[in-house]
Each structure stands twice: as structure tokens, then as C-alpha cells.
Design an enzyme around this catalytic site. Structure first.
Site, PDB file in Angstrom:
ATOM      1  N   HIS A  20       0.844  -1.196   0.000  1.00 30.84           N
ATOM      2  CA  HIS A  20       0.000   0.000   0.000  1.00 30.84           C
ATOM      3  C   HIS A  20       0.884   1.253   0.000  1.00 30.84           C
ATOM      4  O   HIS A  20       0.618   2.231  -0.711  1.00 30.84           O
ATOM      5  CB  HIS A  20      -0.889   0.050   1.260  1.00 30.84           C
ATOM      6  CG  HIS A  20      -1.893  -1.061   1.360  1.00 30.84           C
ATOM      7  ND1 HIS A  20      -1.991  -1.895   2.456  1.00 30.84           N
ATOM      8  CD2 HIS A  20      -2.861  -1.474   0.508  1.00 30.84           C
ATOM      9  CE1 HIS A  20      -2.980  -2.759   2.275  1.00 30.84           C
ATOM     10  NE2 HIS A  20      -3.531  -2.532   1.098  1.00 30.84           N
ATOM     11  N   LYS A  44     -18.213  -5.457   9.107  1.00 30.66           N
ATOM     12  CA  LYS A  44     -17.091  -6.247   8.604  1.00 30.66           C
ATOM     13  C   LYS A  44     -16.094  -6.475   9.740  1.00 30.66           C
ATOM     14  O   LYS A  44     -15.623  -5.517  10.356  1.00 30.66           O
ATOM     15  CB  LYS A  44     -16.435  -5.498   7.426  1.00 30.66           C
ATOM     16  CG  LYS A  44     -15.474  -6.364   6.647  1.00 30.66           C
ATOM     17  CD  LYS A  44     -15.044  -5.664   5.365  1.00 30.66           C
ATOM     18  CE  LYS A  44     -13.807  -6.335   4.782  1.00 30.66           C
ATOM     19  NZ  LYS A  44     -13.261  -5.646   3.633  1.00 30.66           N
ATOM     20  N   ARG A  93      -2.772  -5.492  -8.421  1.00 31.50           N
ATOM     21  CA  ARG A  93      -1.598  -6.334  -8.240  1.00 31.50           C
ATOM     22  C   ARG A  93      -1.540  -7.402  -9.316  1.00 31.50           C
ATOM     23  O   ARG A  93      -0.541  -7.598  -9.972  1.00 31.50           O
ATOM     24  CB  ARG A  93      -1.626  -6.999  -6.856  1.00 31.50           C
ATOM     25  CG  ARG A  93      -1.408  -6.037  -5.724  1.00 31.50           C
ATOM     26  CD  ARG A  93      -1.837  -6.623  -4.427  1.00 31.50           C
ATOM     27  NE  ARG A  93      -3.246  -7.007  -4.482  1.00 31.50           N
ATOM     28  CZ  ARG A  93      -3.926  -7.501  -3.474  1.00 31.50           C
ATOM     29  NH1 ARG A  93      -3.340  -7.707  -2.326  1.00 31.50           N
ATOM     30  NH2 ARG A  93      -5.206  -7.801  -3.605  1.00 31.50           N
ATOM     31  N   SER A 131      -3.168  -7.925   2.806  1.00 34.06           N
ATOM     32  CA  SER A 131      -3.314  -7.804   4.257  1.00 34.06           C
ATOM     33  C   SER A 131      -3.682  -9.154   4.860  1.00 34.06           C
ATOM     34  O   SER A 131      -3.225  -9.502   5.957  1.00 34.06           O
ATOM     35  CB  SER A 131      -4.397  -6.781   4.601  1.00 34.06           C
ATOM     36  OG  SER A 131      -4.052  -5.530   4.077  1.00 34.06           O
TER      37      SER A 131
HETATM   38  O1  PNS Z   1      -9.377  -2.705   0.880  1.00 36.32           O
HETATM   39  P1  PNS Z   1     -10.713  -3.142   0.358  1.00 36.32           P
HETATM   40  O2  PNS Z   1     -11.473  -3.910   1.414  1.00 36.32           O
HETATM   41  O3  PNS Z   1     -10.618  -3.873  -0.945  1.00 36.32           O
HETATM   42  O4  PNS Z   1     -11.505  -1.762   0.078  1.00 36.32           O
HETATM   43  C1  PNS Z   1     -12.821  -1.781  -0.407  1.00 36.32           C
HETATM   44  C2  PNS Z   1     -13.504  -0.422  -0.260  1.00 36.32           C
HETATM   45  C3  PNS Z   1     -13.388   0.098   1.163  1.00 36.32           C
HETATM   46  C4  PNS Z   1     -12.873   0.586  -1.200  1.00 36.32           C
HETATM   47  C5  PNS Z   1     -14.991  -0.637  -0.671  1.00 36.32           C
HETATM   48  O5  PNS Z   1     -15.489  -1.734   0.026  1.00 36.32           O
HETATM   49  C6  PNS Z   1     -15.880   0.561  -0.377  1.00 36.32           C
HETATM   50  O6  PNS Z   1     -15.762   1.574  -1.007  1.00 36.32           O
HETATM   51  N1  PNS Z   1     -16.772   0.418   0.630  1.00 36.32           N
HETATM   52  C7  PNS Z   1     -17.695   1.448   1.015  1.00 36.32           C
HETATM   53  C8  PNS Z   1     -19.129   1.012   0.732  1.00 36.32           C
HETATM   54  C9  PNS Z   1     -19.512   1.281  -0.703  1.00 36.32           C
HETATM   55  O7  PNS Z   1     -19.421   2.391  -1.186  1.00 36.32           O
HETATM   56  N2  PNS Z   1     -19.983   0.226  -1.409  1.00 36.32           N
HETATM   57  C10 PNS Z   1     -20.469   0.348  -2.780  1.00 36.32           C
HETATM   58  C11 PNS Z   1     -19.381   0.351  -3.813  1.00 36.32           C
HETATM   59  S1  PNS Z   1     -18.751  -1.222  -4.157  1.00 36.32           S
END
Ligand code: PNS
Length: 160
Positions: A20, A44, A93, A131
């Protein structure tokens, strides 16, 4: 005076890794400022609380005024609107990331037509780090020096 270019880097970051960090340093070559936005989602299950995750991220950038760490909850697009920013960055990635990222981008664009995302590719040495793998290696006392900084290792040891 030219407007500052800012990009949001959203994620769960449980925990933040050198992969990251590599992406943030790359983004700083293109943008004036990177806001790393940590998702707070009570539904979560995460190993670290949102404050702990933000604290770990700050340890990677002790003297970097161009990096800000923020916390958000709810929909990403609502958070972006509140900041008046339409652009996010995410890391790609491997091919396996593509489907998830593609779906997420198109969903966000349906919800907010101004939404844009750019994807940065990390250095090859970090292209396989995640992670979840870091947590698994930590559980079995594996060597994590290459993947996370000393502060994160200390925090992981305290947790596990
Ligand atoms: O590191 P991650 O878990 O892959 O990140 C995912 C993240 C946080 C970017 C995504 O889950 C997110 O934007 N969550 C907020 C809820 C949301 O907006 N959901 C609808 C779009 S998919």
C-alpha cells in the site's frame, strides 16, 4: 495559484502494508496530496479497529505532509461528495484484482456519474502481498520484515 491536485485512496487496510505504501509514494509523483481513507464498517470483522488501522498508516509517513489519513463510513461516493473530490486510486496487483475493481468502479459510477478511478501497479516485489496473507503469516510467526514496517509488526504481535 494552481489548485492542489488531490486523490483519495480508500480501503480497509487491515493492516496497511509496504505494498500500500509503495502505491502512495507512486501517487505522490503524480498528485500534490494523497488522502488515505480507511473504511469503518461495523459489519465487517477486522483484526484492527479503525483507529488502530489509521494509527498504523500514519507510522509509514511520519514526515510526509502530503499524506493525510482519514476515516469514512457508509458509501464511498457519499464520502467523495462530502469532500468534493471525484477521483480515487486503487492498486492492481494481479489479474485477479481486476474483476473486483471493475465491478466496484462501474457500481460507483452508476451511483455517481462523475466518479473516476485510476489504478496503479505496485513494484513487482509487492505484487503478491495482501493484508490477509500478512495476518496469516503473523499468526504462524513467519518473517514479515519484507511486507510491513516495524511498528505494524509490533502491533500485530500485541494482537496475536
Ligand atoms: O481494501 P478493500 O477492502 O478492498 O476496500 C474496499 C472499499 C473500502 C474501497 C470498498 O469496500 C468501499 O468503497 N466500501 C464502502 C461502501 C460502498 O461504497 N460500497 C459500494 C461500492 S462497491
Amino acid at each position: 495559484m494552481k489548485n492542489e491536485s488531490i486523490i483519495i485512496y480508500p480501503g480497509s487496510f487491515d493492516p496497511f502494508t509496504k505494498g500500500h505504501c509503495d502505491l502512495v509514494l507512486r501517487a505522490l509523483k503524480i498528485f500534490d496530496k494523497v488522502i488515505i481513507s480507511v473504511l469503518k464498517n461495523p459489519k465487517k470483522k477486522t483484526l484492527f479497529s479503525v483507529d488502530e488501522r489509521a494509527d498504523i498508516i500514519k507510522s509509514y509517513f511520519p514526515n510526509e505532509s502530503k499524506v493525510e489519513v482519514d476515516i469514512f463510513s457508509g458509501l464511498l461516493i457519499d464520502y467523495l461528495k462530502s469532500k468534493n473530490i471525484n477521483l480515487i486510486m486503487r492498486g492492481l496487483r494481479m489479474l485477479s484484482d481486476f474483476e473486483y475493481e471493475f465491478q466496484m468502479s462501474l457500481t460507483n459510477r452508476k451511483l455517481h456519474k462523475e466518479f473516476e478511478a485510476i489504478y496503479l501497479v505496485p513494484s513487482a516485489e509487492y505484487s503478491f502481498i495482501s493484508s490477509s496473507m500478512v495476518k496469516e503469516i503473523a499468526e504462524f510467526n513467519g518473517d514479515l520484515k519484507l511486507f510491513i514496517n516495524d511498528y505494524t509488526r509490533k502491533k500485530l504481535n500485541e494482537k496475536l
